[in-house]
Design an enzyme around this catalytic site. Structure first.
Site, mmCIF file in Angstrom:
data_model
loop_
_atom_site.group_PDB
_atom_site.id
_atom_site.type_symbol
_atom_site.label_atom_id
_atom_site.label_comp_id
_atom_site.label_asym_id
_atom_site.label_seq_id
_atom_site.Cartn_x
_atom_site.Cartn_y
_atom_site.Cartn_z
ATOM 1 C CG ASP A 1 49.843 -40.232 17.891
ATOM 2 O OD1 ASP A 1 50.421 -41.126 16.936
ATOM 3 O OD2 ASP A 1 49.800 -40.620 18.797
ATOM 4 C CB SER B 1 50.114 -46.115 18.835
ATOM 5 O OG SER B 1 51.012 -45.271 18.132
#
Length: 574
Positions: free
Chosen positions: A307, A144
């Site tokens: 995301d 991430s």
């Protein structure tokens, strides 16, 4: 074993990978202690850690152990299930593609086909690919928005969602059953390809995703009317989203899309930012500079695995400002609901327990139910699948305060590509009325009340830090807050015990959510605060939410609530 035993086992392993061996020889004792102290934890969200040799690091051997555990789990699910295969995607970090291939090399030994994208792709497309290809599971190689020295391994179930607790526990059990990560059998990549146990996937899945993405557009007429005079600046922050976001915006009808070129190329060092996190204003510095030059209407930025989405718009002072996740989520929700003429009677909006109550107020205005889930988008994905199975509700929108949004459920994880398209359309809609997103947000506040939120993270490392985190959580459990100035404490929600206690009557009711080490205080005047240890970092997080009739009242309440909680924490730490 102690760290020295683990280290000696690796040092003596004659077949140790050459690159890993060279790194091992160069390591100092302090580094060795950290690298071999226990095992890198495979938890409910998979695993994430620093790259390098060692049982407590991300490397081909710890990845093989995770893949072996996944293979054993798939085999345990019944005859034939594993032959549906596993879809794998990866982001721009160091070793990401190598880890994807290592996953296939392990799965192939068990006769499990692997479908890997031939180049980097976003997390939401991996979620979509699992559903589109009908695989038994998915794997996303990503850390991430962590620093460059990290990578991670996230596992998805057959419906494209991150593993919910029951499935996660089963996979964790299988991973932990693998005793020696060094001796796991693997197949040669060429053999995998020859036997069609490794298949490379590419544009067909992209095209299918983009076709579904077109359904995110609410009103094409709005875009058609504004597109010639509407300008977008986009930064993928050196990650995976560049091509997919550009294609999605173009198909939606936007013509003036300007990419921040310094951040357009995938780069595992993320050289232009202190952190590749669109929640942070500093990540938008180059986008703001470019936006000011061309007088852009909206700035959008995605994290490396795309995301999470951050959006910046012009504020009341005429400067670009990054909207919070709570603010952008409430605006998206209001835009979606206000543009649907016939909402289903069983429509539901999903949010986490630490997400602003402004979303609930917006949903109630349109007679839409709000459901709260635990922190983590996997719980939103799990609820969506539950609705599909029992037909009880129709999913309308889901979001969390940490910049994660889902509009259409063809993906089952937060999707910054979808959110980019909707945010751009929404900004174009308000521009037609002479408004910015901050003007629209002010309208929401004036109608529903001024909801303000804040997050304070406290890093407490090592064994002593873990002990302090436990002591803080237990103190707030056993000795609840009583009042904060004009705010009284109405109830305490203890998600570890699964109970909500009304303080005036001491009445207890059950909370029907999975158990979690979380304590939430419900205060008067629609205010609240929540304590939660981080699941991926040595941190404890304090969430605060307030409401006021005016901005000034809300700001004062937020400051009072934060001070009351953090002052108590300071005393506990002494």
């Amino acid at each position: 074993m102690d760290w020295k035993s683990h280290y000696q086992r690796w040092k003596d392993f004659v077949e140790l990978d050459g690159q890993v061996s060279k790194q091992l020889i160069a390591m100092r004792e302090n580094d060795l202690t950290e690298a071999f102290h226990g095992y890198l934890t495979f938890g409910t969200g998979g695993m994430r850690g620093i790259l390098g040799p060692g049982t407590n690091r991300m490397n081909i051997y710890t990845v093989r152990k995770a893949a072996k555990g996944l293979a054993l789990y798939l085999e345990s699910q019944g005859e034939g299930f594993k032959y549906r295969g596993v879809a794998v995607a990866y982001d721009s970090r160091y070793m990401s593609k190598e880890f994807a291939v290592e996953t296939a090399r392990v799965l192939g030994v068990h006769g499990i086909p692997t479908y890997i994208f031939s180049s980097l792709r976003p997390t939401p497309e991996l979620s979509f690919a699992v559903r589109h290809l009908g695989t038994a599971a998915g794997v996303m190689i990503t850390a991430s928005h962590n620093p460059p020295e990290y990578n991670g391994y996230k596992v998805y179930n057959e419906v494209g969602g991150q593993l919910p607790p029951v499935q996660a526990d089963q996979v964790i059990q299988q991973v932990n059953s693998v005793e020696d990560e060094l001796t796991i059998n693997v197949m040669d990549q060429r053999d995998l390809e020859d036997r069609e146990l490794l298949k490379w996937i590419d544009t067909k899945v992209d095209e299918a995703y983009l076709e579904n993405l077109e359904d995110v557009v609410v009103d094409r007429k709005v875009i058609e009317e504004q597109t010639n005079d509407f300008t977008i600046v986009f930064t993928p922050l050196h990650g995976t989203a560049n091509q997919l976001v550009k294609a999605g915006l173009s198909r939606a009808g936007f013509h003036h899309i300007h990419i921040v070129q310094e951040q357009a190329e995938a780069d595992p060092e993320f050289p232009t930012v202190a952190s590749p996190n669109p929640e942070e204003h500093q990540a938008f510095e180059l986008a703001i500079e470019q936006g000011e030059k061309i007088e852009a209407d909206i700035l959008v930025g995605t994290d490396p695995d795309a995301d999470r989405l951050g959006v910046a718009a012009i504020n009341a002072e005429g400067k670009y400002q990054v909207l919070s996740g709570n603010q952008l989520g409430a605006l998206m929700l209001d835009y979606l609901l206000s543009h649907q003429e016939n909402l289903p009677e069983n429509a539901v909006m999903l949010k986490t327990i630490v997400t602003s109550e402004l979303g609930k107020a917006v949903a109630e205005h349109y007679d839409v139910e709000t459901m709260n889930v635990l922190t983590g988008f996997k719980f939103i994905g799990e609820k969506i699948e539950e609705f599909h199975q029992n037909g009880s509700h129709e999913f309308i929108f889901g979001y969390e305060e940490s910049y994660g949004y889902l509009i259409k459920d063809f993906a089952r994880d937060k999707d910054a590509v979808q959110a980019t398209v909707l945010a751009a359309e929404m900004a174009a809609y308000f521009k037609a009325s002479g408004k910015t997103l901050f003007d629209a947000l002010e309208d929401l506040y004036e109608h529903h009340g001024y909801y303000l939120e804040d997050l304070h993270s406290m890093k407490l490392e090592g064994l002593e830090g873990a002990k302090q985190i436990d002591e803080i959580m237990e103190s707030f459990r056993q000795q609840p807050l009583q009042a904060v100035r004009d705010l009284s404490v109405l109830a305490v929600e203890d998600y570890k015990n699964g109970t909500r206690t009304e303080l005036d009557s001491e009445k207890q009711v059950s909370i029907h959510l999975p158990k979690a080490n979380v304590v939430k205080y419900i205060l008067s005047e629609d205010c609240w605060c929540c304590l939660r240890p981080s699941g991926t970092e040595p941190k404890i997080k304090f969430y605060f939410g307030v409401k006021g009739a005016t901005r000034q009242e809300a700001e004062a309440r937020l400051e009072q609530l934060k001070n009351a909680v953090l002052e108590r924490v300071t005393v506990l730490k002494k």
